[in-house]
Design a protein around this motif. Structure first.
Motif, short mmCIF file in Angstrom:
data_model
loop_
_atom_site.label_atom_id
_atom_site.label_comp_id
_atom_site.label_asym_id
_atom_site.label_seq_id
_atom_site.Cartn_x
_atom_site.Cartn_y
_atom_site.Cartn_z
N UNK A 105 0.75 -1.25 -0.17
CA UNK A 105 0.02 0.07 0.05
C UNK A 105 0.83 1.18 -0.14
N UNK A 106 1.75 1.01 -0.88
CA UNK A 106 2.91 2.23 -0.86
C UNK A 106 2.90 2.52 -2.16
N UNK A 107 2.06 3.57 -2.74
CA UNK A 107 2.21 4.09 -4.14
C UNK A 107 3.15 5.14 -4.42
N UNK A 108 3.85 4.86 -5.43
CA UNK A 108 4.91 6.01 -5.61
C UNK A 108 4.27 7.29 -6.53
N UNK A 109 4.32 8.22 -6.08
CA UNK A 109 3.84 9.54 -6.79
C UNK A 109 5.00 10.18 -7.73
N UNK A 110 6.02 10.34 -7.13
CA UNK A 110 7.17 11.05 -7.68
C UNK A 110 8.25 10.55 -7.44
N UNK A 111 9.39 10.80 -8.15
CA UNK A 111 10.57 10.34 -7.75
C UNK A 111 11.74 11.54 -8.39
N UNK A 112 12.48 12.07 -7.68
CA UNK A 112 13.44 13.20 -7.99
C UNK A 112 14.65 12.99 -7.83
N UNK A 113 15.80 13.19 -8.82
CA UNK A 113 17.18 12.85 -8.20
C UNK A 113 17.87 14.19 -7.90
N UNK A 116 23.07 17.04 -5.64
CA UNK A 116 24.01 17.49 -4.45
C UNK A 116 24.58 16.40 -3.67
N UNK A 117 23.82 15.18 -3.81
CA UNK A 117 23.90 14.04 -2.81
C UNK A 117 23.96 12.77 -3.63
N UNK A 118 23.71 12.86 -5.05
CA UNK A 118 23.57 11.78 -5.77
C UNK A 118 22.77 10.82 -5.18
N UNK A 119 21.50 11.13 -4.69
CA UNK A 119 20.48 10.27 -4.20
C UNK A 119 19.00 10.52 -4.86
N UNK A 120 18.01 9.41 -4.84
CA UNK A 120 16.96 9.69 -5.32
C UNK A 120 15.86 9.74 -4.24
N UNK A 121 14.94 10.72 -4.28
CA UNK A 121 14.43 11.31 -3.21
C UNK A 121 12.92 10.67 -3.96
N UNK A 122 12.13 9.66 -3.20
CA UNK A 122 11.06 8.95 -3.77
C UNK A 122 9.82 9.43 -2.83
N UNK A 123 8.59 10.19 -3.52
CA UNK A 123 7.70 10.55 -2.49
C UNK A 123 6.48 9.58 -2.86
N UNK A 124 5.77 9.09 -2.02
CA UNK A 124 4.88 8.26 -1.96
C UNK A 124 3.15 9.17 -2.04
N UNK A 127 2.52 10.82 0.69
CA UNK A 127 3.11 12.23 1.53
C UNK A 127 4.58 11.76 1.92
N UNK A 128 4.69 10.72 2.28
CA UNK A 128 6.10 10.22 2.81
C UNK A 128 7.17 10.11 1.88
N UNK A 129 8.47 10.56 2.01
CA UNK A 129 9.66 10.44 1.14
C UNK A 129 10.66 9.69 1.67
N UNK A 130 11.09 8.80 0.82
CA UNK A 130 12.11 7.89 1.12
C UNK A 130 13.30 8.32 0.13
N UNK A 131 14.43 7.78 0.67
CA UNK A 131 15.83 8.32 -0.08
C UNK A 131 16.66 7.05 -0.15
N UNK A 132 17.16 7.04 -1.77
CA UNK A 132 17.85 5.86 -1.91
C UNK A 132 19.10 6.02 -2.82
#
Length: 492
Positions: A105-113, A116-124, A127-132
């Motif tokens: 039940x964690x649908x991804x809305x957007x992902x932004x690179x 500065x950190x070479x990381x992906x910020x993935x927003x569900x 509204x929650x944001x995960x980083x990888x």
């Protein structure tokens, strides 16, 4: 085997179909354990979770529609049923301990690179944001149902649903049913619905080429052999592979060979459909193979039933109580089932993906979806697509292509190990060169013979199919050429 370097990068995988699950298994086997799989639904399975319509089954042989590293010896039939395939996937989750990595039940809305950190910020969508550090998309090509643009669709007062979102609470027994579409799903569920419905009006835009399905249950002794003699299981899979693979020649280079199958389809239709008018409508007028060739043993008998009406007039509108065609004919309906397929060329839709310099993936793909080897996209570092542009098949199992991609992604991660903190971005000239080779390869194929199909995007470009053998794709993805990529240090 565990990796010597215990500092594994954080990896986000979007989707838990065959692509996402298989990738996660291979990552764990290679020693990567800091993995999260994001699943929008409450259960794994992708298209095999969503498509639960009556008669749902695979059109690739069971033993080749499973991972090479996880054989299943007790398939009930030569061609697996939906429930059995889904059960196999859930078995893989349990065996390889993937449950602890999956967030349902964690649908991804957007992902932004983040450069500065070479990381992906993935927003569900919550509204929650995960980083990888690594983003792997495994959303498939058949996950977004295509709803037809028909006037009055929202005015219908009966029950209406898409075949990929089947309403099991609605009893079709004795009902007047309208089915819009005659593609791969309809081929399977129409024979089942025809047994229940009082009348079934089947609205066909273009006929499908349908061949007999060489399906039957496996005998207990055959299952015993698969289980007790692994070498026989491997050989059987090997034979399936080469039997399917030889068909690539007909699709890509020698289209005339497909006429053999066309004659077989016509003969089958003539034998099963006794109504001359239905027979005339059910035989396609385009080159066989231009659209997906379907297999079924009960499609033509179903069409021949007296309670099934085949309608080829264009639909003008949907009325509150039925369907109206262009000639003004009104077809009453208690239920409308949409068998209108998927938005296959809209890769990663509806997720918003933003790469380097704020560039949106939709902007990058304004002339059609393209990816280097179907996996990496220039301007979107450390993002890897599974089942991406031009990696679909018409002749063999997509799981073979996926396993090639698993290997390539793992090789990319090994390359990144040599550049701690860096992100790898495929060079635009290499991507363009690869795309030109693919599009040139598609010229002269059966998909280039003029029909309209889901293989083509809105501009008529084939962004879906691989124009050759699967072993050539495996050879192309056998290892990563680091010269194809630039390795970017964090901007700060």
């Amino acid at each position: 085997m565990q990796r010597a370097n215990t500092e594994s990068p954080s990896i986000l995988i979007i989707g838990t179909g065959f692509g996402g699950l298989g990738m996660a298994i291979q990552l764990k086997r290679a020693g990567y354990h800091n993995i999260i799989l994001l699943e929008k639904a409450g259960r794994v399975g992708g298209t095999w979770r969503d498509n639960t319509y009556p008669g749902a089954a695979c059109d690739v042989q069971s033993h080749f529609y499973s991972y090479s590293f996880e054989p299943k010896h007790d398939w009930s039939r030569k061609f697996g049923l939906q429930s059995e395939i889904l059960g196999y996937m859930e078995h893989c989750v349990e065996k390889y301990g993937l449950g602890e990595h999956i967030r349902f039940n964690s649908e991804v809305a957007e992902a932004e690179f983040d450069q500065r950190l070479n990381r992906w910020n993935v927003t569900l969508t919550s509204g929650e944001t995960l980083t990888s550090r690594i983003l792997i998309t495994a959303t498939g090509q058949l996950n977004q149902p295509a709803w037809p643009n028909i006037e009055g669709l929202d005015q219908f007062q009966g029950r209406m649903f898409h075949s990929a979102r089947w309403d099991h609470d609605y009893d079709l027994t004795g009902k007047k049913v309208a089915v819009i579409g005659t593609g791969a799903s309809a081929i399977q569920f129409v024979p089942e619905v025809a047994k229940q419905a009082n009348t079934l009006n089947l609205f066909q835009r273009s006929a499908a080429w349908v061949l007999p399905k060489p399906d039957r249950p496996f005998k207990p002794w055959e299952q015993w052999l698969f289980s007790k003699l692994p070498v026989w299981d491997r050989l059987y899979r090997y034979l399936i592979y080469w039997k399917n693979e030889t068909r690539a020649l007909a699709f890509t280079r020698f289209n005339g060979l497909l006429e053999i199958f066309a004659r077989q389809a016509r003969k089958e239709a003539q034998k099963r459909v006794t109504d001359p008018e239905k027979l005339r409508k059910i035989i396609p007028d385009y080159q066989i193979g231009c659209k997906r060739i379907l297999i079924s043993n009960d499609w033509y008998p179903a069409i021949n039933q007296s309670n099934v009406n085949l309608v080829t007039d264009a639909i003008r509108e949907v009325a509150p109580d039925g369907v109206v065609t262009a000639d003004g004919s009104h077809y009453p309906a208690d239920a409308i089932i949409l068998a209108t397929g998927f938005r296959a060329s809209e890769f990663l839709s509806p997720i918003t993906i933003t790469g380097r310099n704020g560039r949106n993936l939709n902007q990058a793909w304004e002339d059609g979806a393209v990816a280097f080897k179907g996996i990496t996209v220039s301007g979107f570092p450390n993002m890897f697509m599974l089942y991406g542009p031009n990696t679909n098949l018409a002749h063999n199992s997509i799981l073979y292509m996926l396993e090639s991609q698993f290997h390539y992604v793992l090789d990319c991660l090994k390359a990144l190990d040599k550049y701690p903190g860096a992100a790898m971005d495929v060079r635009e000239d290499r991507q363009e060169r690869f795309s030109q080779v693919v599009q040139t390869g598609l010229e002269g194929t059966v998909w280039d013979t003029g029909c309209t199909s889901w293989y083509l995007d809105e501009n008529g470009k084939n962004t879906v199919n691989w124009p050759g053998f699967t072993f050539t794709y495996r050879f192309a993805t056998r290892h990563v050429e680091t010269a194809d990529y630039q390795f970017l240090n964090p901007a700060n």
